[in-house]
Design an enzyme around this catalytic site. Structure first.
Site, PDB file in Angstrom:
ATOM      1  N   GLN A 105       2.351   6.404  -0.659  1.00 48.83           N
ATOM      2  CA  GLN A 105       1.474   6.674   0.476  1.00 48.83           C
ATOM      3  C   GLN A 105       1.275   8.186   0.646  1.00 48.83           C
ATOM      4  O   GLN A 105       2.215   8.967   0.517  1.00 48.83           O
ATOM      5  CB  GLN A 105       2.091   6.082   1.757  1.00 48.83           C
ATOM      6  CG  GLN A 105       2.159   4.558   1.768  1.00 48.83           C
ATOM      7  CD  GLN A 105       0.788   3.923   2.003  1.00 48.83           C
ATOM      8  OE1 GLN A 105      -0.123   4.559   2.518  1.00 48.83           O
ATOM      9  NE2 GLN A 105       0.661   2.664   1.619  1.00 48.83           N
ATOM     10  N   TYR A 113       0.343  -6.760  -4.042  1.00 47.58           N
ATOM     11  CA  TYR A 113      -0.168  -5.385  -4.176  1.00 47.58           C
ATOM     12  C   TYR A 113       0.971  -4.443  -3.764  1.00 47.58           C
ATOM     13  O   TYR A 113       0.822  -3.612  -2.868  1.00 47.58           O
ATOM     14  CB  TYR A 113      -1.414  -5.174  -3.311  1.00 47.58           C
ATOM     15  CG  TYR A 113      -2.487  -6.219  -3.509  1.00 47.58           C
ATOM     16  CD1 TYR A 113      -3.445  -6.082  -4.521  1.00 47.58           C
ATOM     17  CD2 TYR A 113      -2.541  -7.354  -2.696  1.00 47.58           C
ATOM     18  CE1 TYR A 113      -4.435  -7.050  -4.697  1.00 47.58           C
ATOM     19  CE2 TYR A 113      -3.517  -8.323  -2.863  1.00 47.58           C
ATOM     20  CZ  TYR A 113      -4.462  -8.162  -3.861  1.00 47.58           C
ATOM     21  OH  TYR A 113      -5.441  -9.118  -4.032  1.00 47.58           O
ATOM     22  N   GLU A 169       2.335  -6.616  -8.548  1.00 43.85           N
ATOM     23  CA  GLU A 169       1.633  -5.332  -8.594  1.00 43.85           C
ATOM     24  C   GLU A 169       0.919  -5.205  -9.951  1.00 43.85           C
ATOM     25  O   GLU A 169       1.458  -5.593 -10.980  1.00 43.85           O
ATOM     26  CB  GLU A 169       2.646  -4.189  -8.392  1.00 43.85           C
ATOM     27  CG  GLU A 169       2.192  -2.816  -8.819  1.00 43.85           C
ATOM     28  CD  GLU A 169       0.922  -2.308  -8.114  1.00 43.85           C
ATOM     29  OE1 GLU A 169       0.731  -2.591  -6.917  1.00 43.85           O
ATOM     30  OE2 GLU A 169       0.116  -1.649  -8.800  1.00 43.85           O
ATOM     31  N   ASP A 180      -1.073  -5.856   0.745  1.00 42.59           N
ATOM     32  CA  ASP A 180      -1.574  -4.500   0.990  1.00 42.59           C
ATOM     33  C   ASP A 180      -2.584  -4.163  -0.097  1.00 42.59           C
ATOM     34  O   ASP A 180      -2.329  -3.318  -0.976  1.00 42.59           O
ATOM     35  CB  ASP A 180      -0.373  -3.525   0.967  1.00 42.59           C
ATOM     36  CG  ASP A 180      -0.770  -2.097   1.285  1.00 42.59           C
ATOM     37  OD1 ASP A 180      -1.942  -1.837   1.635  1.00 42.59           O
ATOM     38  OD2 ASP A 180       0.117  -1.220   1.187  1.00 42.59           O
ATOM     39  N   CYS A 213      -6.424  -0.729   4.379  1.00 44.44           N
ATOM     40  CA  CYS A 213      -6.944   0.636   4.463  1.00 44.44           C
ATOM     41  C   CYS A 213      -8.458   0.631   4.657  1.00 44.44           C
ATOM     42  O   CYS A 213      -9.066   1.695   4.742  1.00 44.44           O
ATOM     43  CB  CYS A 213      -6.546   1.450   3.235  1.00 44.44           C
ATOM     44  SG  CYS A 213      -6.970   0.677   1.681  1.00 44.44           S
TER      45      CYS A 213
END
Ligand SMILES: C[S@@+](CC[C@H](N)C(=O)[O-])C[C@H]1O[C@@H](n2cnc3c(N)ncnc32)[C@H](O)[C@@H]1O
Length: 201
Positions: free
Chosen positions: A23, A54, A78, A130, A157
């Site tokens: 992040q 994710y 992932e 995510d 996001c």
């Protein structure tokens, strides 16, 4: 390098390659881990089956692994092999965590196809996802709903993609029951949201 994340009275260390995903905002990891754990508070995760989709380098996988404890099962998915390699270095001592490298839809399809064998997956108690800005999309939302988790925690996001996916979840029997927004990209129009979706009935 090692990144340390403190939330909910615990501290987790993550190994992250210098050019690996992490992040951007320095306060984001602890804040988001806290928000995800808040969203799942009140649900007994001890011994539970939890998915982290994710998952990047395992920012949420590690605290989820501690929340379920060794009798639980954490399935982390992932797409970036580099990020999965980082996650493996942080999670090697937690054998109840499975790290899958590949597109989420492919991995969930394979786990479903393996139902009946020990590596298969037919149910989840909770799912954290995510996705990138494009969102999760219909196929993944339906795959998640098929596992009938009581709670889905969606870290987003992109608000537009979140809205599309919330509508897809609603069609699958999930209500939006909580929504928090964080200004993790100051001086831009971007924001990060953590949505909780709860299974009806
Ligand atoms: C917003 S990041 C979140 C990473 C992690 N949860 C974190 O907060 O550090 C999204 C992640 O999804 C991965 N990704 C993008 N598309 C994917 C796909 N179709 N299947 C699996 N992973 C994907 C990216 O490599 C990236 O690590």
């Amino acid at each position: 390098m090692t990144e340390t994340v403190a939330a909910h009275g615990s501290t987790w260390s993550h190994r992250v390659a210098a050019d690996g995903f992490w992040q951007v905002h320095r306060e984001a990891p602890a804040l988001l881990v806290g928000a995800v754990l808040d969203a799942l508070a009140g649900r007994s995760l001890d011994g539970a089956t939890v998915l982290d989709l994710y998952a990047g380098a395992g920012l949420f996988t590690l605290p989820l692994a501690d929340a379920t404890g060794p009798t639980g099962r954490v399935v982390s998915v992932e797409g970036s092999p580099r990020a999965v390699k980082d996650a493996r270095r942080s999670l090697h001592d937690r054998p109840h965590v499975e790290l899958h490298a590949g597109p989420v839809d492919h991995v969930l399809a394979a786990l479903r196809a393996a139902a009946g064998s020990s590596g298969g997956l037919t149910h989840a108690d909770a799912v954290v996802l995510d996705p990138p800005r494009v969102g999760a999309g219909r196929v993944v939302v339906e795959q998640v709903a098929h596992l009938a988790p009581q709670a889905v925690v969606y870290v987003a996001c992109d608000p537009a993609a979140l809205a599309r996916d919330v509508a897809l979840f609603a069609a699958q029997g999930y209500d939006l029951t909580a929504l928090r927004a964080f200004d993790l990209f100051p001086m831009t129009h971007h924001l990060e949201a953590v949505a909780t979706l709860t299974r009806r009935g």
